[in-house]
Design an enzyme around this catalytic site. Structure first.
Site, PDB file in Angstrom:
ATOM      1  N   TYR A  53       0.830  -1.201   0.000  1.00  0.00           N
ATOM      2  CA  TYR A  53       0.000   0.000   0.000  1.00  0.00           C
ATOM      3  C   TYR A  53       0.869   1.256   0.000  1.00  0.00           C
ATOM      4  CZ  TYR A  53      -4.158  -2.847   1.054  1.00  0.00           C
ATOM      5  OH  TYR A  53      -5.171  -3.769   1.004  1.00  0.00           O
ATOM      6  N   SER A 211     -13.869  -4.080  -0.446  1.00  0.00           N
ATOM      7  CA  SER A 211     -14.727  -3.359  -1.393  1.00  0.00           C
ATOM      8  C   SER A 211     -16.199  -3.584  -1.086  1.00  0.00           C
ATOM      9  CB  SER A 211     -14.428  -3.761  -2.843  1.00  0.00           C
ATOM     10  OG  SER A 211     -15.011  -2.839  -3.753  1.00  0.00           O
ATOM     11  N   PRO A 212     -16.619  -3.333   0.157  1.00  0.00           N
ATOM     12  CA  PRO A 212     -18.009  -3.616   0.539  1.00  0.00           C
ATOM     13  C   PRO A 212     -19.031  -2.736  -0.169  1.00  0.00           C
ATOM     14  CG  PRO A 212     -16.902  -2.377   2.268  1.00  0.00           C
ATOM     15  CD  PRO A 212     -15.838  -2.774   1.283  1.00  0.00           C
ATOM     16  N   LEU A 213     -18.586  -1.620  -0.758  1.00  0.00           N
ATOM     17  CA  LEU A 213     -19.506  -0.747  -1.497  1.00  0.00           C
ATOM     18  C   LEU A 213     -19.277  -0.832  -2.999  1.00  0.00           C
ATOM     19  CD1 LEU A 213     -19.516   2.492   0.725  1.00  0.00           C
ATOM     20  CD2 LEU A 213     -20.921   0.427   0.913  1.00  0.00           C
ATOM     21  N   GLY A 215     -16.675  -0.245  -4.903  1.00  0.00           N
ATOM     22  CA  GLY A 215     -16.060   0.964  -5.453  1.00  0.00           C
ATOM     23  C   GLY A 215     -16.932   2.197  -5.351  1.00  0.00           C
ATOM     24  N   GLY A 216     -17.838   2.230  -4.381  1.00  0.00           N
ATOM     25  CA  GLY A 216     -18.708   3.390  -4.180  1.00  0.00           C
ATOM     26  C   GLY A 216     -20.055   3.285  -4.857  1.00  0.00           C
ATOM     27  N   LEU A 218     -22.443   1.228  -4.358  1.00  0.00           N
ATOM     28  CA  LEU A 218     -23.520   0.973  -3.394  1.00  0.00           C
ATOM     29  C   LEU A 218     -23.647   2.097  -2.361  1.00  0.00           C
ATOM     30  CD1 LEU A 218     -22.870  -2.828  -2.872  1.00  0.00           C
ATOM     31  CD2 LEU A 218     -24.913  -1.809  -3.910  1.00  0.00           C
ATOM     32  N   GLY A 220     -24.911   5.051  -2.829  1.00  0.00           N
ATOM     33  CA  GLY A 220     -25.895   6.060  -3.246  1.00  0.00           C
ATOM     34  C   GLY A 220     -25.492   6.753  -4.526  1.00  0.00           C
TER      35      GLY A 220
END
Length: 323
Positions: A53, A211-213, A215-216, A218, A220
């Site tokens: 990272y 990556s629970p969303l 990449g964004g 999810l 909104g």
């Protein structure tokens, strides 16, 4: 904050896991330190990083940022369950990457130096190494455990059969083996339900979704796009354009339930059997607040069924594709 055991271990970890991938490339060191302090204030004790990272080969920029935060003292290291990863190349010379016994030894010592600590709580294989036998990998990890340099081992991006292979090799050595698996998992990307989740549950690994969303998407995305707050490009735009009706239904359901879309996506993961907690990589303090808020959201079966109807998942294999 709620806590749970990491897999079959006695290690207690927060159900929100602080991902640090943005520290350095997108978040300044001062802001990164402030976010980590705030995470502790909110009860988040599990921090995740990796030697690659920072995305400058060999430098481990993010690990260095965390190390300088630990060096401030005040119990920062003692309050933190620290996970880092190895596999990616940290140089251009042979043996500067993957999971040979040589690289495990060198990469671990380098991470310890950058992180300014004498042990790693959860040392994770960032990818499966098809060229190195498990007896070699476990032999090197056993030495590191005996030296007190690591406490537990985990995996990331493994297939179900890789988990089985690793655990059976560890069992033959009377060794604990893997205690966690990090995988891509969210309402949109549910492939791990086929074999990875069943394998993890069978062998007692805690599952840590990254990556629970998605990449964004999810978080909104339709509302932000319509409100002029975000302009999509590339693959994200193509996906949203082709799944607009599905995403609109999701965001409408979030509004109906009284939750922000991103918080709903995180809460859904926390309701999935075997999931320890999602990794969230906040760039800002507001994003950290949203991740922590999701822990308190309780979804009833009706809400879970509606989410499954919008984003259909998988049965375990082979039932998913066989009679």
């Amino acid at each position: 904050m709620d806590y749970t055991h990491l897999g079959r271990t006695g290690l207690s970890v927060s159900r929100t896991i602080l991902g640090t991938m943005n520290f350095g490339p997108q978040t300044t060191e001062d802001d990164s330190h402030a976010i980590m302090d705030a995470a502790h204030d909110k009860g988040v004790n599990f921090f995740d990083t990796a030697n690659v990272y920072g995305w400058a080969k060999g430098e481990g920029i993010t690990e260095q940022i965390i190390g300088r935060w630990f060096a401030k003292g005040g119990g920062r290291r003692e309050k933190t369950v620290l996970g880092t990863k190895l596999y990616g190349d940290m140089g251009d010379w042979p043996n500067d990457g993957k999971l040979s016994a040589l690289n495990i030894r060198r990469a671990l010592d380098a991470s310890l130096k950058r992180l300014q600590t004498d042990y790693i709580d959860v040392y994770q294989f960032h990818h499966v190494d098809r060229d190195t036998p498990w007896d070699e990998i476990w032999g090197a990890i056993e030495v590191a455990v005996a030296q007190g340099k690591i406490l537990y081992a985990g995996s990331s991006n493994f297939a179900g059969w890789h988990i089985a292979q690793a655990q059976e090799a560890a069992k033959s050595r009377h060794f604990l083996g893997l205690v966690s698996e990090q995988s891509l998992y969210n309402l949109i990307a549910r492939d791990i339900e086929l074999e990875v989740l069943p394998a993890a549950r069978h062998y007692g690994l805690g599952v840590i979704p990254w990556s629970p969303l998605q990449g964004g998407i999810l978080g909104g995305i339709i509302g932000k796009e319509d409100g002029g707050k975000r302009r999509l490009e590339g693959r994200s735009k193509e996906f949203v354009d082709s799944h607009r009706t599905q995403l609109e239904s999701y965001e409408n359901l979030a509004k109906e339930l009284g939750h922000e879309p991103g918080e709903l996506a995180l809460a859904w993961l926390l309701h999935q059997p075997g999931v320890t907690g999602p990794i969230t990589g906040p760039r800002t303090m507001a994003q950290l607040d949203s991740a922590v808020a999701a822990v308190d959201i309780k979804l009833d079966q009706d809400a879970l069924d509606k989410l499954d109807a919008i984003f259909p998942g998988h049965q375990p294999a082979p039932e998913d594709y066989a009679w």
